[in-house]
Design a protein around this motif. Structure first.
Motif, mmCIF file in Angstrom:
data_model
loop_
_atom_site.group_PDB
_atom_site.id
_atom_site.type_symbol
_atom_site.label_atom_id
_atom_site.label_comp_id
_atom_site.label_asym_id
_atom_site.label_seq_id
_atom_site.Cartn_x
_atom_site.Cartn_y
_atom_site.Cartn_z
ATOM 1 N N MET A 130 -2.088 -3.094 7.585
ATOM 2 C CA MET A 130 -1.917 -3.340 6.160
ATOM 3 C C MET A 130 -2.702 -4.592 5.792
ATOM 4 O O MET A 130 -2.647 -5.608 6.461
ATOM 5 N N GLY A 131 -3.420 -4.538 4.714
ATOM 6 C CA GLY A 131 -4.312 -5.630 4.329
ATOM 7 C C GLY A 131 -5.736 -5.227 4.623
ATOM 8 O O GLY A 131 -6.592 -5.271 3.739
ATOM 9 N N ILE A 186 -5.343 -17.616 4.668
ATOM 10 C CA ILE A 186 -5.880 -16.262 4.534
ATOM 11 C C ILE A 186 -4.763 -15.229 4.674
ATOM 12 O O ILE A 186 -4.688 -14.265 3.904
ATOM 13 N N GLY A 187 -3.876 -15.420 5.656
ATOM 14 C CA GLY A 187 -2.774 -14.479 5.870
ATOM 15 C C GLY A 187 -1.835 -14.407 4.689
ATOM 16 O O GLY A 187 -1.394 -13.327 4.286
ATOM 17 N N ILE A 188 -1.516 -15.564 4.109
ATOM 18 C CA ILE A 188 -0.621 -15.595 2.940
ATOM 19 C C ILE A 188 -1.287 -14.895 1.758
ATOM 20 O O ILE A 188 -0.646 -14.123 1.029
ATOM 21 N N GLY A 189 -2.573 -15.168 1.565
ATOM 22 C CA GLY A 189 -3.299 -14.524 0.469
ATOM 23 C C GLY A 189 -3.321 -13.016 0.605
ATOM 24 O O GLY A 189 -3.103 -12.281 -0.371
ATOM 25 N N ILE A 190 -3.563 -12.534 1.821
ATOM 26 C CA ILE A 190 -3.579 -11.089 2.064
ATOM 27 C C ILE A 190 -2.207 -10.485 1.800
ATOM 28 O O ILE A 190 -2.091 -9.401 1.215
ATOM 29 N N GLY A 191 -1.145 -11.191 2.191
ATOM 30 C CA GLY A 191 0.204 -10.696 1.951
ATOM 31 C C GLY A 191 0.480 -10.494 0.471
ATOM 32 O O GLY A 191 1.008 -9.456 0.052
ATOM 33 N N TYR A 426 7.142 -5.039 0.263
ATOM 34 C CA TYR A 426 7.985 -5.605 1.328
ATOM 35 C C TYR A 426 7.142 -6.351 2.361
ATOM 36 O O TYR A 426 7.507 -7.448 2.785
ATOM 37 N N ILE A 427 5.998 -5.767 2.747
ATOM 38 C CA ILE A 427 5.118 -6.423 3.708
ATOM 39 C C ILE A 427 4.637 -7.761 3.132
ATOM 40 O O ILE A 427 4.562 -8.770 3.836
ATOM 41 N N GLY A 428 4.323 -7.776 1.845
ATOM 42 C CA GLY A 428 3.910 -9.019 1.200
ATOM 43 C C GLY A 428 5.000 -10.070 1.255
ATOM 44 O O GLY A 428 4.728 -11.257 1.497
ATOM 45 N N ILE A 429 6.237 -9.643 1.028
ATOM 46 C CA ILE A 429 7.377 -10.572 1.096
ATOM 47 C C ILE A 429 7.496 -11.167 2.495
ATOM 48 O O ILE A 429 7.730 -12.365 2.666
ATOM 49 N N MET A 430 7.332 -10.334 3.506
ATOM 50 C CA MET A 430 7.440 -10.804 4.885
ATOM 51 C C MET A 430 6.299 -11.776 5.236
ATOM 52 O O MET A 430 6.500 -12.766 5.937
ATOM 53 N N MET A 431 5.108 -11.494 4.718
ATOM 54 C CA MET A 431 3.957 -12.338 5.044
ATOM 55 C C MET A 431 4.003 -13.687 4.335
ATOM 56 O O MET A 431 3.450 -14.671 4.820
ATOM 57 N N ILE A 432 4.674 -13.763 3.183
ATOM 58 C CA ILE A 432 4.745 -15.027 2.450
ATOM 59 C C ILE A 432 5.588 -16.046 3.206
ATOM 60 O O ILE A 432 5.515 -17.261 2.947
#
Length: 509
Positions: A130-131, A186-191, A426-432
């Motif tokens: 994902m991303g 970068i990871g937070i932005g992708i999330g 949900y994946i975005g929430i987890m990555m933040i």
């Protein structure tokens, strides 16, 4: 309790001894406590996967593998739904075939999980990341104008670089040159970008030519998919934070039943079900498998190697670099987390498995060749590890389940995109959550993190966010009198990203 069960229970309850033991001492204690099965076939499996050294239990390996699959099976609907919107580089040729993406995703995921289990012997599952799927389909294929063929070629070439990097000391050089804060940014932005794509596909945002606009959609038209998608998200959150295994899969499957009933009973020309068309049983094609579509994805990609439009576009070259960079750090970061988690469970995993990194990079190559987006190790593997998985047998179980899922394609196809898009949010929430590790008090990390998030979402382009993270970091280090602490490679990358923006200005319509 028999002797074998007693010894296995002792192994499970003695993890607190790890702090006082060397890995060799733990391995020896596990061997003394473990009793191999009397069944010849099971005993062979136990020996191959080193059950005795790792203190593993067959039942927990299988349960762990099943748990991981239930946690990540959403990718089999989310990925085709997202990527199938990518048109061909040839005008009028149509979009990438849905079944082809599903088949390639399930096939390559299954094969790579099995290889990971057999050769790296760790309970880590792989599938399309994902991303990366959003980057490849939306940013490179659609916004970048390369079509799905160009996007697949980009991932193919980047995977060659990725494999090379994974096999040479260059990997260590790159890891040491780029600060952890930039990787986090970068990871937070992708999330957040993934979450943005998710709420758009749920129907919340207006769209123009498939690109979300910064305005709310016409709610009176999209109210049904919005409600169903939002309830799916709430259900995922409820189950996940109650620590129910397979929370995402349970929520998606449950709400899909409701969506199918509504889509099949409401008038087919109703605007309310315009985003739920795939769930309409009246349009269901039955147990059909479009292998011609899979072949078309594949042959179209290889024919496009001769398309000059791909090779004259700066987007191609910067995308090769960005895809490689994100793949590399995603794999390294996720594997580092799993290595730490497994070490806590077994006291046998002190370093990231080089074999696992090579398999991960080769998986990306296999994905692009077969017609799907780059593969990566899945964070949901942690769910299986928590269930007691310690060996590669759990990954093999994942692989088998992925391959069996191919048979169930007609069922997966019924699941509508507004439902699966809840998983993206949900994946975005987890990555933040990674934002907790950002050193916000330091301007050299505050600014690039902010710019990375802002540019990814505002420009709907992950590569732009990656570029601004590097440029922002280099600039802030210079104005805070820390320029000498920046690795020369970071300055080189920042300069290349500036060139990227200049080059991109000449190809915009």
């Amino acid at each position: 309790m028999d002797n074998k069960s007693l010894k296995q229970t002792q192994v499970e309850n003695e993890s607190e001894l790890f702090i006082n033991e060397t890995p060799e001492q733990t391995a020896q204690r596990n061997k003394e406590a473990f009793v191999f099965s009397n069944n010849k076939a099971i005993r062979s499996i136990e020996k191959y996967f080193k059950f005795d050294t790792l203190g593993a239990i067959m039942k927990k390996e299988i349960i762990g593998g099943i748990t991981t699959f239930l946690s990540l099976m959403y990718i089999l609907t989310v990925n085709p739904g997202l990527v199938s919107g990518t048109p061909s580089i040839n005008t009028g040729a149509g979009n990438m075939n849905y079944f082809g993406i599903f088949f390639a995703t399930a096939l390559v995921s299954g094969i790579c999980c099995i290889i990971m289990g057999l050769f790296a012997n760790i309970p880590v599952a792989m599938s399309t990341s994902m991303g990366m799927n959003a980057l490849v389909s939306v940013n490179i294929g659609i916004s970048g104008g390369l079509g799905f063929e160009g996007a697949m070629i980009v991932t193919m070439l980047s995977s060659v670089v990725f494999v090379t990097v994974s096999l040479t000391p260059l990997r260590s050089f790159i890891i040491k040159s780029i600060p952890k804060g930039i990787v986090l940014a970068i990871g937070i932005g992708i999330g957040l970008f993934i979450a943005y794509v998710g709420i758009s596909s749920m129907g919340w945002l207006a769209q123009e030519n498939g690109i979300p606009m910064a305005s709310v959609a016409t709610l009176k038209d999209n109210y049904l998919p919005i409600i169903l998608g939002s309830i799916t998200l709430l259900l995922i959150l409820f189950l996940a934070f109650k620590k129910i295994p397979g929370a995402v899969a349970i929520a998606i499957l449950s709400m899909s039943v409701i969506a199918i009933i509504l889509a099949s009973t409401l008038p087919s020309d109703s605007k309310a079900i315009s985003l739920l068309g795939s769930a309409d049983l009246r349009k269901w094609e039955g147990w059909n498998y479009d292998f011609d579509g899979f072949a078309w994805n594949w042959t179209s990609t290889f024919k496009a190697f001769g398309n000059a439009k791909i090779w004259t576009s700066p987007v191609t070259y910067i995308s090769i670099f960005v895809v490689m960079l994100i793949n590399f750090f995603d794999a390294t970061g996720t594997m580092a987390a799993f290595t730490h988690q497994l070490d806590q469970k077994t006291n046998q995993h002190k370093e990231i498995s080089q074999k696992a990194l090579v398999i991960d990079s080769m998986g990306t190559m296999m994905a692009s060749v077969t017609g799907t987006t780059p593969l990566g190790v899945f964070a949901e593997s942690a769910a299986g590890i928590e269930q007691g998985a310690k060996t590669g047998l759990a990954a093999v179980v994942n692989g088998i389940l992925f391959l069996l899922a191919i048979i169930m394609f007609p069922i997966f196809k019924l699941i509508p995109q507004p439902i699966t898009s809840a998983a993206c949010v949900y994946i975005g929430i987890m990555m933040i959550k990674e934002a907790a590790h950002v050193e916000w008090d330091k301007p050299e990390f505050l600014v690039p993190t902010f710019l990375s998030i802002l540019f990814m979402i505002a420009t709907y382009e992950i590569a732009n966010g990656v570029a601004m993270a590097f440029i922002g970091y280099s600039f802030m280090m210079m104005i805070t009198a820390k320029a000498k602490k920046v690795h020369p490679a970071v300055y080189c990358l920042s300069f290349l990203f500036i060139i990227y923006f200049i080059a991109f200005a000449f190809i915009q319509i």
